[in-house]
Design an enzyme around this catalytic site. Structure first.
Site, PDB file in Angstrom:
ATOM      1  N   LYS A 129      30.985  80.412  -4.478  1.00 43.42           N
ATOM      2  CA  LYS A 129      30.417  80.558  -3.144  1.00 43.42           C
ATOM      3  C   LYS A 129      30.379  79.219  -2.414  1.00 43.42           C
ATOM      4  O   LYS A 129      30.651  79.150  -1.215  1.00 43.42           O
ATOM      5  CB  LYS A 129      29.038  81.196  -3.230  1.00 43.42           C
ATOM      6  CG  LYS A 129      29.115  82.663  -3.667  1.00 43.42           C
ATOM      7  CD  LYS A 129      27.770  83.322  -3.707  1.00 43.42           C
ATOM      8  CE  LYS A 129      27.911  84.820  -3.975  1.00 43.42           C
ATOM      9  NZ  LYS A 129      28.574  85.121  -5.251  1.00 43.42           N
ATOM     10  N   LYS A 164      22.563  85.885   0.122  1.00 45.92           N
ATOM     11  CA  LYS A 164      23.039  86.168  -1.231  1.00 45.92           C
ATOM     12  C   LYS A 164      22.730  85.011  -2.159  1.00 45.92           C
ATOM     13  O   LYS A 164      22.679  83.849  -1.746  1.00 45.92           O
ATOM     14  CB  LYS A 164      24.538  86.473  -1.224  1.00 45.92           C
ATOM     15  CG  LYS A 164      25.420  85.448  -0.555  1.00 45.92           C
ATOM     16  CD  LYS A 164      26.849  85.984  -0.453  1.00 45.92           C
ATOM     17  CE  LYS A 164      27.755  85.069   0.340  1.00 45.92           C
ATOM     18  NZ  LYS A 164      29.127  85.614   0.479  1.00 45.92           N
ATOM     19  N   ARG A 214      40.534  90.747  -0.523  1.00 49.29           N
ATOM     20  CA  ARG A 214      40.845  89.821  -1.607  1.00 49.29           C
ATOM     21  C   ARG A 214      42.301  89.370  -1.423  1.00 49.29           C
ATOM     22  O   ARG A 214      43.233  90.157  -1.572  1.00 49.29           O
ATOM     23  CB  ARG A 214      40.644  90.493  -2.959  1.00 49.29           C
ATOM     24  CG  ARG A 214      41.210  89.720  -4.154  1.00 49.29           C
ATOM     25  CD  ARG A 214      40.633  88.314  -4.318  1.00 49.29           C
ATOM     26  NE  ARG A 214      39.203  88.261  -4.389  1.00 49.29           N
ATOM     27  CZ  ARG A 214      38.485  88.480  -5.485  1.00 49.29           C
ATOM     28  NH1 ARG A 214      39.100  88.780  -6.613  1.00 49.29           N
ATOM     29  NH2 ARG A 214      37.173  88.390  -5.438  1.00 49.29           N
ATOM     30  N   ARG A 229      38.590  95.770   0.419  1.00 53.11           N
ATOM     31  CA  ARG A 229      37.561  96.543  -0.273  1.00 53.11           C
ATOM     32  C   ARG A 229      36.567  97.035   0.770  1.00 53.11           C
ATOM     33  O   ARG A 229      35.767  96.256   1.286  1.00 53.11           O
ATOM     34  CB  ARG A 229      36.926  95.685  -1.358  1.00 53.11           C
ATOM     35  CG  ARG A 229      37.944  95.255  -2.418  1.00 53.11           C
ATOM     36  CD  ARG A 229      37.532  94.039  -3.190  1.00 53.11           C
ATOM     37  NE  ARG A 229      37.406  92.860  -2.330  1.00 53.11           N
ATOM     38  CZ  ARG A 229      36.981  91.676  -2.749  1.00 53.11           C
ATOM     39  NH1 ARG A 229      36.626  91.510  -4.007  1.00 53.11           N
ATOM     40  NH2 ARG A 229      36.903  90.664  -1.920  1.00 53.11           N
ATOM     41  N   ARG A 237      28.266  96.405   1.357  1.00 49.57           N
ATOM     42  CA  ARG A 237      29.107  95.651   0.437  1.00 49.57           C
ATOM     43  C   ARG A 237      30.404  96.398   0.173  1.00 49.57           C
ATOM     44  O   ARG A 237      30.395  97.596  -0.095  1.00 49.57           O
ATOM     45  CB  ARG A 237      28.368  95.418  -0.885  1.00 49.57           C
ATOM     46  CG  ARG A 237      27.062  94.660  -0.733  1.00 49.57           C
ATOM     47  CD  ARG A 237      26.259  94.688  -2.012  1.00 49.57           C
ATOM     48  NE  ARG A 237      25.886  96.045  -2.390  1.00 49.57           N
ATOM     49  CZ  ARG A 237      25.321  96.375  -3.549  1.00 49.57           C
ATOM     50  NH1 ARG A 237      25.056  95.432  -4.446  1.00 49.57           N
ATOM     51  NH2 ARG A 237      25.013  97.628  -3.819  1.00 49.57           N
ATOM     52  N   ASP A 277      38.271  85.457  -0.589  1.00 45.65           N
ATOM     53  CA  ASP A 277      37.633  86.612   0.042  1.00 45.65           C
ATOM     54  C   ASP A 277      37.548  86.343   1.539  1.00 45.65           C
ATOM     55  O   ASP A 277      36.987  85.320   1.968  1.00 45.65           O
ATOM     56  CB  ASP A 277      36.247  86.847  -0.539  1.00 45.65           C
ATOM     57  CG  ASP A 277      36.297  87.437  -1.944  1.00 45.65           C
ATOM     58  OD1 ASP A 277      37.390  87.811  -2.391  1.00 45.65           O
ATOM     59  OD2 ASP A 277      35.236  87.501  -2.597  1.00 45.65           O
ATOM     60  N   GLU A 285      34.420  83.465   0.364  1.00 49.10           N
ATOM     61  CA  GLU A 285      34.318  82.946  -1.002  1.00 49.10           C
ATOM     62  C   GLU A 285      35.684  82.480  -1.476  1.00 49.10           C
ATOM     63  O   GLU A 285      36.720  82.937  -0.978  1.00 49.10           O
ATOM     64  CB  GLU A 285      33.793  84.014  -1.988  1.00 49.10           C
ATOM     65  CG  GLU A 285      32.335  84.366  -1.821  1.00 49.10           C
ATOM     66  CD  GLU A 285      31.822  85.265  -2.936  1.00 49.10           C
ATOM     67  OE1 GLU A 285      32.442  85.299  -4.025  1.00 49.10           O
ATOM     68  OE2 GLU A 285      30.803  85.938  -2.725  1.00 49.10           O
ATOM     69  N   ASN A 287      37.310  82.446  -5.157  1.00 47.70           N
ATOM     70  CA  ASN A 287      37.116  82.869  -6.544  1.00 47.70           C
ATOM     71  C   ASN A 287      38.137  82.196  -7.448  1.00 47.70           C
ATOM     72  O   ASN A 287      39.338  82.297  -7.217  1.00 47.70           O
ATOM     73  CB  ASN A 287      37.249  84.386  -6.640  1.00 47.70           C
ATOM     74  CG  ASN A 287      36.166  85.104  -5.858  1.00 47.70           C
ATOM     75  OD1 ASN A 287      35.090  85.361  -6.384  1.00 47.70           O
ATOM     76  ND2 ASN A 287      36.434  85.403  -4.597  1.00 47.70           N
TER      77      ASN A 287
END
Length: 320
Positions: A129, A164, A214, A229, A237, A277, A285, A287
Site C-alpha cells: 500500500k 484501510k 489488476r 474486479r 470492494r 491496482d 496499490e 502488489n
C-alpha cells in the site's frame, strides 16, 4: 532449470485459479523440475548456507475446483538455496514479522549465489500500500497517518473517502465514509486503535463501479490485458476474495501509461512480477509479494500469462 517455490502449503492451492500453480504447470511443461518449501522450512547455521527442507514435485495433470491430488512428492531433501537455478518467493501476505525474517534469509541466500524472484530487498522496500507514495502523479489524494484528527480533516476536505489498514489483503478492513460522515468515529477507532496503528485514507474514486483493475507487469513490461474486479450488489470492494466479479479486458491508455512508467523502474530493483491496482486512471496499490489473476486473464483472453512469466524468468536467470 531447478525451480524452488517458497509458498503456502500445497494443500491450500485452489488450482482452478491459483497463479503459482499456473507458473508451476508452465515450468513443468517446459521440462523444468519443481520444488516446494514454506518460509518455515528456511534455515541457516554458522559455517553453512541458507538452506531449506524441500519437496520435489511431479504434477499429475489434474486441476480444478476441489482437486487435491494435483501433485505427487517425488522426494525430499535439505539443500542450499544457491543449489537451485531460481527461487520464487510466492508466500501470500500478510507481510508480518515472519515474512520479514524470511526476506532476510532469502537476502543472505542471494549473497551466497541464489537467484531469488522477487528480490528480497525489493519486497522489503515496497510495502504494497505504501509503495504508491513514490508515484503521487498517478494516485488519488491520499493520507497516511496515525492521527484521528488528521483523518477527520481529510474527510472534511474530500467528503467521500476510503479507509484501510496497511496490512490488509483481499479487501479486508476497507471502509467507505460518505459526506454524512456516518460511523467515521467508530471506523477510526477500529482501524487506528487509539493511535497505535497507521491508516491509509484515500479520496473515493467513483470508477470503482467499473472495476478495480489488476494490471500485471512482467519483466518491466505490461501484460496487454488486465482483470477488472467489479464489486457486486451493494459492496464497495472489487476484490475477488470479497465477492467481486473478474472481467478481463484490454489495457486502457491510462493503464498502459502507468504500467510503462513504473515497469522499468520496478524491474530494475529486482521486481520481476508486479501487480498494479488501478481504479479509473488512479493507482491504488503496488502488489509485489504474490500477484495473482494469471488464470482468469488467460481463460478469458487466451493470452498465456504463465508462459509470459516463465519466459521472463528464463531470461532473467540466463542474464545472471
Amino acid at each position: 532449470m531447478r525451480i524452488l517455490f517458497v509458498a503456502d502449503p500445497l494443500s491450500t492451492f485452489k488450482t482452478h485459479k491459483d497463479s503459482t500453480f499456473a507458473m508451476m504447470r508452465e515450468a513443468a511443461r517446459r521440462g523444468h523440475s519443481l520444488h516446494h518449501c514454506g518460509p518455515e522450512d528456511l534455515s541457516w547455521v554458522t559455517g553453512g548456507k541458507v538452506s531449506a527442507h524441500t519437496q520435489a514435485l511431479t504434477l499429475t495433470g489434474r486441476s480444478g475446483a476441489g482437486v487435491k491430488d494435483w501433485y505427487t512428492v517425488a522426494g525430499e531433501a535439505t539443500e542450499a538455496l544457491a543449489a537451485f537455478d531460481a527461487v520464487i518467493m510466492r508466500k501470500d501476505p500478510p507481510f508480518d514479522s515472519e515474512y520479514f525474517y524470511a526476506t532476510h534469509l532469502l537476502g543472505r541466500a542471494e549473497a551466497e549465489g541464489a537467484r531469488v524472484f522477487n528480490s528480497p530487498q525489493a519486497l522489503r522496500d515496497h510495502p504494497e500500500k505504501l509503495a504508491i507514495l513514490e508515484f503521487p502523479q498517478f494516485t488519488s489524494p491520499t493520507l497516511v497517518t496515525r492521527s484521528a484528527a488528521a483523518i477527520r480533516a481529510f474527510h472534511a476536505e474530500h467528503r467521500d473517502i476510503i479507509l484501510k489498514p496497511l496490512d490488509g489483503m483481499g479487501g479486508m478492513g476497507i471502509f467507505r465514509v460518505r459526506e454524512d460522515g456516518l460511523n467515521l468515529g467508530s471506523i477510526i477507532e477500529t482501524l487506528n486503535r487509539d493511535g497505535a496503528q497507521t491508516v491509509m485514507v484515500q479520496r473515493y474514486v467513483p470508477e470503482i463501479v467499473q472495476g478495480d483493475k489488476r494490471v500485471l507487469v512482467i519483466g518491466g513490461q505490461p501484460v496487454p490485458y488486465c482483470l477488472a474486479r467489479i464489486p457486486q450488489g451493494s459492496e464497495i470492494r472489487g476484490n475477488l476474495a470479497a465477492g467481486g466479479k473478474g472481467v478481463a479486458q484490454p489495457l486502457s491508455d491510462s493503464d498502459r501509461a502507468i504500467a510503462e512508467a513504473l515497469g522499468p523502474v520496478l524491474a530494475a530493483r529486482g521486481l520481476l512480477l508486479v501487480g498494479l491496482d488501478v481504479i479509473g486512471d488512479r493507482l491504488t496499490e503496488i502488489n509485489v509479494t504474490s500477484p495473482t489473476c494469471f488464470q482468469e486473464i488467460t481463460d478469458q483472453t487466451g493470452f498465456d500469462v504463465a508462459a509470459c512469466f516463465i519466459d521472463a524468468l528464463e531470461a532473467a536467470v540466463a542474464a545472471r
